[in-house]
Design a protein around this motif. Sequence first.
Motif, PDB file in Angstrom:
ATOM      1  N   GLU A 157      -8.535  12.852  -2.125  1.00 15.63           N
ATOM      2  CA  GLU A 157      -8.254  14.035  -1.316  1.00 15.63           C
ATOM      3  C   GLU A 157      -7.006  14.761  -1.816  1.00 15.63           C
ATOM      4  OE1 GLU A 157      -8.321  13.608   2.953  1.00 15.63           O
ATOM      5  OE2 GLU A 157      -9.887  12.077   2.793  1.00 15.63           O
ATOM      6  N   ALA A 158      -5.986  14.012  -2.203  1.00 14.62           N
ATOM      7  CA  ALA A 158      -4.764  14.630  -2.713  1.00 14.62           C
ATOM      8  C   ALA A 158      -5.038  15.381  -4.015  1.00 14.62           C
ATOM      9  CB  ALA A 158      -3.686  13.574  -2.916  1.00 14.62           C
ATOM     10  N   SER A 159      -5.840  14.789  -4.900  1.00 15.53           N
ATOM     11  CA  SER A 159      -6.139  15.475  -6.159  1.00 15.53           C
ATOM     12  C   SER A 159      -7.023  16.704  -5.929  1.00 15.53           C
ATOM     13  CB  SER A 159      -6.778  14.518  -7.163  1.00 15.53           C
ATOM     14  OG  SER A 159      -8.020  14.070  -6.712  1.00 15.53           O
ATOM     15  N   THR A 160      -7.917  16.639  -4.945  1.00 15.35           N
ATOM     16  CA  THR A 160      -8.736  17.804  -4.603  1.00 15.35           C
ATOM     17  C   THR A 160      -7.858  18.932  -4.082  1.00 15.35           C
ATOM     18  OG1 THR A 160     -10.635  16.417  -4.091  1.00 15.35           O
ATOM     19  CG2 THR A 160     -10.639  18.632  -3.156  1.00 15.35           C
ATOM     20  N   LEU A 161      -6.914  18.579  -3.227  1.00 14.71           N
ATOM     21  CA  LEU A 161      -5.985  19.573  -2.679  1.00 14.71           C
ATOM     22  C   LEU A 161      -5.137  20.181  -3.803  1.00 14.71           C
ATOM     23  CD1 LEU A 161      -5.380  20.683   0.125  1.00 14.71           C
ATOM     24  CD2 LEU A 161      -3.622  18.939   0.371  1.00 14.71           C
ATOM     25  N   ALA A 162      -4.696  19.348  -4.724  1.00 16.43           N
ATOM     26  CA  ALA A 162      -3.910  19.844  -5.868  1.00 16.43           C
ATOM     27  C   ALA A 162      -4.748  20.771  -6.743  1.00 16.43           C
ATOM     28  CB  ALA A 162      -3.377  18.672  -6.682  1.00 16.43           C
ATOM     29  N   ALA A 163      -6.021  20.421  -6.942  1.00 12.23           N
ATOM     30  CA  ALA A 163      -6.907  21.282  -7.738  1.00 12.23           C
ATOM     31  C   ALA A 163      -7.133  22.621  -7.049  1.00 12.23           C
ATOM     32  CB  ALA A 163      -8.242  20.578  -7.986  1.00 12.23           C
ATOM     33  N   ASP A 164      -7.277  22.598  -5.723  1.00 13.61           N
ATOM     34  CA  ASP A 164      -7.432  23.848  -4.970  1.00 13.61           C
ATOM     35  C   ASP A 164      -6.195  24.729  -5.140  1.00 13.61           C
ATOM     36  OD1 ASP A 164      -9.918  23.095  -4.081  1.00 13.61           O
ATOM     37  OD2 ASP A 164      -9.264  22.554  -2.056  1.00 13.61           O
ATOM     38  N   ALA A 207       0.345 -11.924  15.337  1.00 15.50           N
ATOM     39  CA  ALA A 207      -0.270 -10.931  16.224  1.00 15.50           C
ATOM     40  C   ALA A 207       0.553  -9.645  16.250  1.00 15.50           C
ATOM     41  CB  ALA A 207      -0.416 -11.496  17.630  1.00 15.50           C
ATOM     42  N   LYS A 208       1.873  -9.793  16.276  1.00 14.41           N
ATOM     43  CA  LYS A 208       2.756  -8.613  16.273  1.00 14.41           C
ATOM     44  C   LYS A 208       2.609  -7.838  14.959  1.00 14.41           C
ATOM     45  CE  LYS A 208       7.406  -8.636  15.963  1.00 14.41           C
ATOM     46  NZ  LYS A 208       8.783  -9.000  16.294  1.00 14.41           N
ATOM     47  N   ALA A 209       2.550  -8.547  13.848  1.00 10.70           N
ATOM     48  CA  ALA A 209       2.369  -7.892  12.548  1.00 10.70           C
ATOM     49  C   ALA A 209       0.999  -7.229  12.464  1.00 10.70           C
ATOM     50  CB  ALA A 209       2.542  -8.903  11.421  1.00 10.70           C
ATOM     51  N   ALA A 210      -0.008  -7.882  13.022  1.00  6.67           N
ATOM     52  CA  ALA A 210      -1.360  -7.311  12.993  1.00  6.67           C
ATOM     53  C   ALA A 210      -1.422  -6.002  13.760  1.00  6.67           C
ATOM     54  CB  ALA A 210      -2.357  -8.314  13.564  1.00  6.67           C
ATOM     55  N   LYS A 211      -0.664  -5.905  14.855  1.00  8.29           N
ATOM     56  CA  LYS A 211      -0.632  -4.643  15.615  1.00  8.29           C
ATOM     57  C   LYS A 211      -0.030  -3.523  14.773  1.00  8.29           C
ATOM     58  CE  LYS A 211      -0.491  -6.492  20.280  1.00  8.29           C
ATOM     59  NZ  LYS A 211       0.314  -6.703  21.475  1.00  8.29           N
ATOM     60  N   GLN A 212       0.945  -3.859  13.935  1.00 13.13           N
ATOM     61  CA  GLN A 212       1.537  -2.850  13.064  1.00 13.13           C
ATOM     62  C   GLN A 212       0.569  -2.427  11.962  1.00 13.13           C
ATOM     63  OE1 GLN A 212       5.062  -5.099  11.962  1.00 13.13           O
ATOM     64  NE2 GLN A 212       6.341  -3.655  13.091  1.00 13.13           N
ATOM     65  N   LEU A 213      -0.289  -3.351  11.548  1.00 15.20           N
ATOM     66  CA  LEU A 213      -1.236  -3.054  10.472  1.00 15.20           C
ATOM     67  C   LEU A 213      -2.502  -2.360  10.975  1.00 15.20           C
ATOM     68  CD1 LEU A 213      -1.055  -6.418   8.506  1.00 15.20           C
ATOM     69  CD2 LEU A 213       0.102  -4.283   7.962  1.00 15.20           C
ATOM     70  N   ALA A 214      -2.823  -2.548  12.244  1.00 16.09           N
ATOM     71  CA  ALA A 214      -4.090  -2.058  12.806  1.00 16.09           C
ATOM     72  C   ALA A 214      -4.356  -0.568  12.566  1.00 16.09           C
ATOM     73  CB  ALA A 214      -4.166  -2.389  14.290  1.00 16.09           C
ATOM     74  N   PRO A 215      -3.379   0.329  12.746  1.00 16.21           N
ATOM     75  CA  PRO A 215      -3.694   1.761  12.562  1.00 16.21           C
ATOM     76  C   PRO A 215      -4.139   2.133  11.147  1.00 16.21           C
ATOM     77  CG  PRO A 215      -1.592   1.499  13.698  1.00 16.21           C
ATOM     78  CD  PRO A 215      -2.011   0.144  13.233  1.00 16.21           C
ATOM     79  N   SER A 216      -3.842   1.301  10.179  1.00 17.96           N
ATOM     80  CA  SER A 216      -4.180   1.671   8.804  1.00 17.96           C
ATOM     81  C   SER A 216      -5.291   0.812   8.206  1.00 17.96           C
ATOM     82  CB  SER A 216      -2.937   1.568   7.929  1.00 17.96           C
ATOM     83  OG  SER A 216      -2.436   0.257   7.984  1.00 17.96           O
ATOM     84  N   VAL A 217      -5.916  -0.007   9.008  1.00 15.81           N
ATOM     85  CA  VAL A 217      -6.950  -0.907   8.492  1.00 15.81           C
ATOM     86  C   VAL A 217      -8.090  -0.139   7.839  1.00 15.81           C
ATOM     87  CG1 VAL A 217      -8.745  -2.532   9.224  1.00 15.81           C
ATOM     88  CG2 VAL A 217      -6.426  -2.817  10.026  1.00 15.81           C
ATOM     89  N   ARG A 218      -8.503   0.951   8.400  1.00 13.53           N
ATOM     90  CA  ARG A 218      -9.662   1.685   7.891  1.00 13.53           C
ATOM     91  C   ARG A 218      -9.300   2.716   6.810  1.00 13.53           C
ATOM     92  NH1 ARG A 218     -12.703  -1.218  10.506  1.00 13.53           N
ATOM     93  NH2 ARG A 218     -13.431  -1.090  12.615  1.00 13.53           N
ATOM     94  N   LEU A 219      -8.027   2.823   6.479  1.00 18.66           N
ATOM     95  CA  LEU A 219      -7.626   3.784   5.451  1.00 18.66           C
ATOM     96  C   LEU A 219      -7.970   3.238   4.073  1.00 18.66           C
ATOM     97  CD1 LEU A 219      -4.140   4.955   6.741  1.00 18.66           C
ATOM     98  CD2 LEU A 219      -6.295   6.170   6.866  1.00 18.66           C
ATOM     99  N   ASP A 220      -8.376   4.137   3.201  1.00  8.99           N
ATOM    100  CA  ASP A 220      -8.732   3.772   1.836  1.00  8.99           C
ATOM    101  C   ASP A 220      -7.811   4.529   0.891  1.00  8.99           C
ATOM    102  OD1 ASP A 220      -9.895   3.191  -0.577  1.00  8.99           O
ATOM    103  OD2 ASP A 220     -11.861   4.016  -0.080  1.00  8.99           O
ATOM    104  N   ALA A 221      -7.003   3.793   0.141  1.00 11.47           N
ATOM    105  CA  ALA A 221      -6.036   4.421  -0.762  1.00 11.47           C
ATOM    106  C   ALA A 221      -6.728   5.275  -1.815  1.00 11.47           C
ATOM    107  CB  ALA A 221      -5.167   3.358  -1.425  1.00 11.47           C
ATOM    108  N   THR A 222      -7.884   4.843  -2.285  1.00 10.70           N
ATOM    109  CA  THR A 222      -8.628   5.617  -3.286  1.00 10.70           C
ATOM    110  C   THR A 222      -9.089   6.944  -2.696  1.00 10.70           C
ATOM    111  OG1 THR A 222      -9.386   3.549  -4.264  1.00 10.70           O
ATOM    112  CG2 THR A 222     -10.569   5.540  -4.885  1.00 10.70           C
ATOM    113  N   GLU A 223      -9.554   6.895  -1.451  1.00  7.86           N
ATOM    114  CA  GLU A 223      -9.990   8.123  -0.778  1.00  7.86           C
ATOM    115  C   GLU A 223      -8.812   9.082  -0.589  1.00  7.86           C
ATOM    116  OE1 GLU A 223     -11.403   9.167   3.687  1.00  7.86           O
ATOM    117  OE2 GLU A 223     -12.471   7.511   2.729  1.00  7.86           O
ATOM    118  N   LEU A 224      -7.653   8.543  -0.212  1.00  4.81           N
ATOM    119  CA  LEU A 224      -6.468   9.389  -0.054  1.00  4.81           C
ATOM    120  C   LEU A 224      -6.082  10.027  -1.381  1.00  4.81           C
ATOM    121  CD1 LEU A 224      -4.224   7.194   2.275  1.00  4.81           C
ATOM    122  CD2 LEU A 224      -5.514   9.228   2.886  1.00  4.81           C
ATOM    123  N   ALA A 225      -6.139   9.266  -2.461  1.00  5.15           N
ATOM    124  CA  ALA A 225      -5.807   9.808  -3.777  1.00  5.15           C
ATOM    125  C   ALA A 225      -6.792  10.895  -4.186  1.00  5.15           C
ATOM    126  CB  ALA A 225      -5.797   8.688  -4.812  1.00  5.15           C
TER     127      ALA A 225
END
Length: 176
Positions: free
Chosen positions: A150-157, A130-148
């Motif tokens: 966005e980063a490449s779009t920002l780099a292209a800009d 349960a303690k570990a799950a609380k640490q993981l909770a803020p990033s559950v909905r993050l998508d690494a592919t989406e972040l990549a």
Amino acid sequence: MCALSGLPRSSRRYFAELIAIPRLAPRLRSWATKMRFHTQASELLERQKRLHRAFEALLSSEALHVALGLLLALGNALNAGTARANAFGFRLDTTLEAMSTSSKASPTSVIGFLARHAMRTAPHLAGDVAKAAKQLAPSVRLDATELATEASTLAADLKSVASALAVHEEVEAKAA
């Protein structure tokens, strides 16, 4: 006939001035990139940090390793005699979805069974998970592919801004 001829004189003059600005489109794109860059970069960096903290928590949590090992062992036991038996790993999202469903014959889900078994055999594990799950909770909905992406779009800009700046400097050098 000019496309601007139906406009009032002040509007025609405004558009005539705009048309006279050299390289207006790249300049406007560069300005827009400059205006939103700090916000986009800050948000992207914060989400990346959240994802990194979650990975660190996942790697360092002995309780999660034990719980996932139990889940893998249970899955292998359920799949004994099939091509899926003796797996070394599993996709967490699809496995948890499949194992959390219950049948009409038994209202208990496989995950519920596993949780009760873990509570009987290793009661300290539940609190640690349960303690570990609380640490993981803020990033559950993050998508690494989406972040990549966005980063490449920002780099292209930024590359586009640098290109526009180089063209501008070249034109200014020729004019001087």
